[in-house]
Design an enzyme around this catalytic site. Sequence first.
Site, PDB file in Angstrom:
ATOM      1  N   LYS A 153      44.048  45.012  35.292  1.00 36.77           N
ATOM      2  CA  LYS A 153      43.863  46.356  34.992  1.00 36.77           C
ATOM      3  C   LYS A 153      45.027  47.376  35.345  1.00 36.77           C
ATOM      4  O   LYS A 153      45.714  46.844  36.080  1.00 36.77           O
ATOM      5  CB  LYS A 153      42.709  46.787  35.685  1.00 36.77           C
ATOM      6  CG  LYS A 153      42.255  48.610  35.468  1.00 36.77           C
ATOM      7  CD  LYS A 153      40.935  48.926  36.105  1.00 36.77           C
ATOM      8  CE  LYS A 153      40.613  50.093  35.975  1.00 36.77           C
ATOM      9  NZ  LYS A 153      39.295  50.373  36.480  1.00 36.77           N
ATOM     10  N   SER A 158      35.662  52.644  33.705  1.00 42.20           N
ATOM     11  CA  SER A 158      37.196  52.727  33.222  1.00 42.20           C
ATOM     12  C   SER A 158      37.708  51.443  33.030  1.00 42.20           C
ATOM     13  O   SER A 158      38.809  51.540  32.349  1.00 42.20           O
ATOM     14  CB  SER A 158      37.896  53.542  34.510  1.00 42.20           C
ATOM     15  OG  SER A 158      37.796  52.850  35.676  1.00 42.20           O
ATOM     16  N   SER A 207      32.984  51.211  37.287  1.00 44.03           N
ATOM     17  CA  SER A 207      33.902  50.989  36.378  1.00 44.03           C
ATOM     18  C   SER A 207      34.222  49.515  36.276  1.00 44.03           C
ATOM     19  O   SER A 207      35.155  49.091  35.230  1.00 44.03           O
ATOM     20  CB  SER A 207      35.417  51.519  36.792  1.00 44.03           C
ATOM     21  OG  SER A 207      35.302  52.994  36.753  1.00 44.03           O
TER      22      SER A 207
END
Lengths: 100, 485
Positions: free
Chosen positions: B75, B150, B174
């Site tokens: 990420k 997210s 997330s």
Amino acid sequence: MENEKVQISDEEILHIAKLARIKLGDNEIQDYKKNLEEILDFANIVNSVDTENIGETIGVNENYNRFRADVVTNKEMRDKLLQNAPSQDEGMFRIPKVIS
Amino acid sequence: MNITDLTVHELIDLLDKKEITSQEIVKAYADRIDEKEKDVQAFVTVTTDDASKMAEKIDSEGRNGKFSGIPIGIKDNINIDGVKTTCSSRMLENFVSPYNATVIDKLHAEGLISLGKLNMDEFAMGGSTEHSYFHNTCNPWDLNKVPGGSSGGSAAAVAANLVPWALGSDTGGSIRQPASFCGIVGLKPTYGLVSRYGLVAFASSLDQIGPLTKDVTDSAMLLNLIAGYDEKDSTSVNIEKKDYTKALVKDVKGLKIAVPKEFLAEGVNEEVKNAILEAAETYKKLGATVEECSLDIGKEALAVYYIIACAEASSNLGRFDGIRYGYRAENFDNLREIYINSRTEGFGPEVKRRIILGTYVLSSGYYDAYYKKAQKVRTVIRDEYQRLFEKYDIILTPTSPTVAFGIGEKSNNPLEMYLADICTVPVNIAGVPGISIPAKLDSNGMPIGIQLIGKHFDEETLFRAAFTFEQEVKFRANNKPEFKK
């Protein structure tokens, strides 16, 4: 407090934005104000919870103060760190004149 | 055999038997990215060229451990030395990390190879990846739907076989919510189990790094790699190192599972609710005790979350001032204008909204009514979990009240978007671990995830329960994303 609708004035939202060092355009003020009022109205649920004699949770772990020796490490990274600076000079961050 | 279809434990078997090389694996992923990335758009930065060189080196020098030569996706809020960490923000569009996050050091020490940095909501604020400054990411099951967020890039990349597994971060859901939307496995470890050093901070008392994987076995293996005490993160906890793969046993006999009725009430989609009830039946059939219980803290936890997370974010994001790194506005007359103009131009609307909310709840006159009160209610919520865990081993809930929604469907209503986090947020508030595993597809062919919540530092019981369900239901063997256009 739970039942009253939160109302925020234009001056108040502008003051908060100024504290956060963010500029809101004229067309943004109403949007941000409305969002903030709606979210705060919802957030006011916390005031319906009885917290008499209840302590605050700052972090979920018990030992959140952990001390270490005050020794500088990673000194060799200075040049690498400065590579991300928008403006630099002789190993320092460069900013505009502060006192005129 | 299609290399990119395989799980990491399957790839390791082939590497061990010398039936495959690391270069072949990396090549297969590079080709897959060339083919599918235009549809999914999971990446911010692709580093397959560097990955190929690493793989060549490992193949010629020999593997130095079990995971040597295995690729991974990261990420884009986790620092890799010499690679951009953008947080999907204009603010960090050109930021090149000068150091490795602790989790990256750990992966590199084992010989893992990064394929690139994955898209996310800007600074991890959002549940759809629509708040990325760069582009939306599409759900591999239906390209018109969001992948969740997210960590939407991480989840979509794993589901679309663009990476074999990935790291994400979870502040209010997330990792788990996008895992659920994309039909994969996502784990938020207990707060303090994984070092946050080198993870760009959003809300420091809630953030945790965790694995997004194709199956539960890979999840346990990746947690083995990243867990552990780190003196660079003062909130990381010094507990004995465990081997989580030992918990992968198909047996839930005697396990006590609670199903809170409030998490199946109004607002939860009927098909999602039925999937949870079916999962409860499955566990019963396999010998677990399943009972309905009450855990009436959902809305309070959500309110506490948005107060505390935004307060911490407004403080954490104060560092972006246009001086030391990040975006600096072109036009300014003085120092104050550098701050204001850089922040105004560098942050997107959702990030500004949360900074303003956080600044408000921390400002004089409101601090006690919101922030201090929220911290007390946080204690009440923790106690509620503790009370349930005196009687039960696992709590079973939906991961999200709905399946993946359409791109653009909710992006204009912040409060509605926040309410969708109601099943995942309480877990971060209490600091306990939670895992999302796929259960079935809904009538439109979209994945439904179930969430299992465990006691502090009891990831083993989570893995045991998740593994048992996975072996019984066989979601992955029976379903594949269709890239529906």
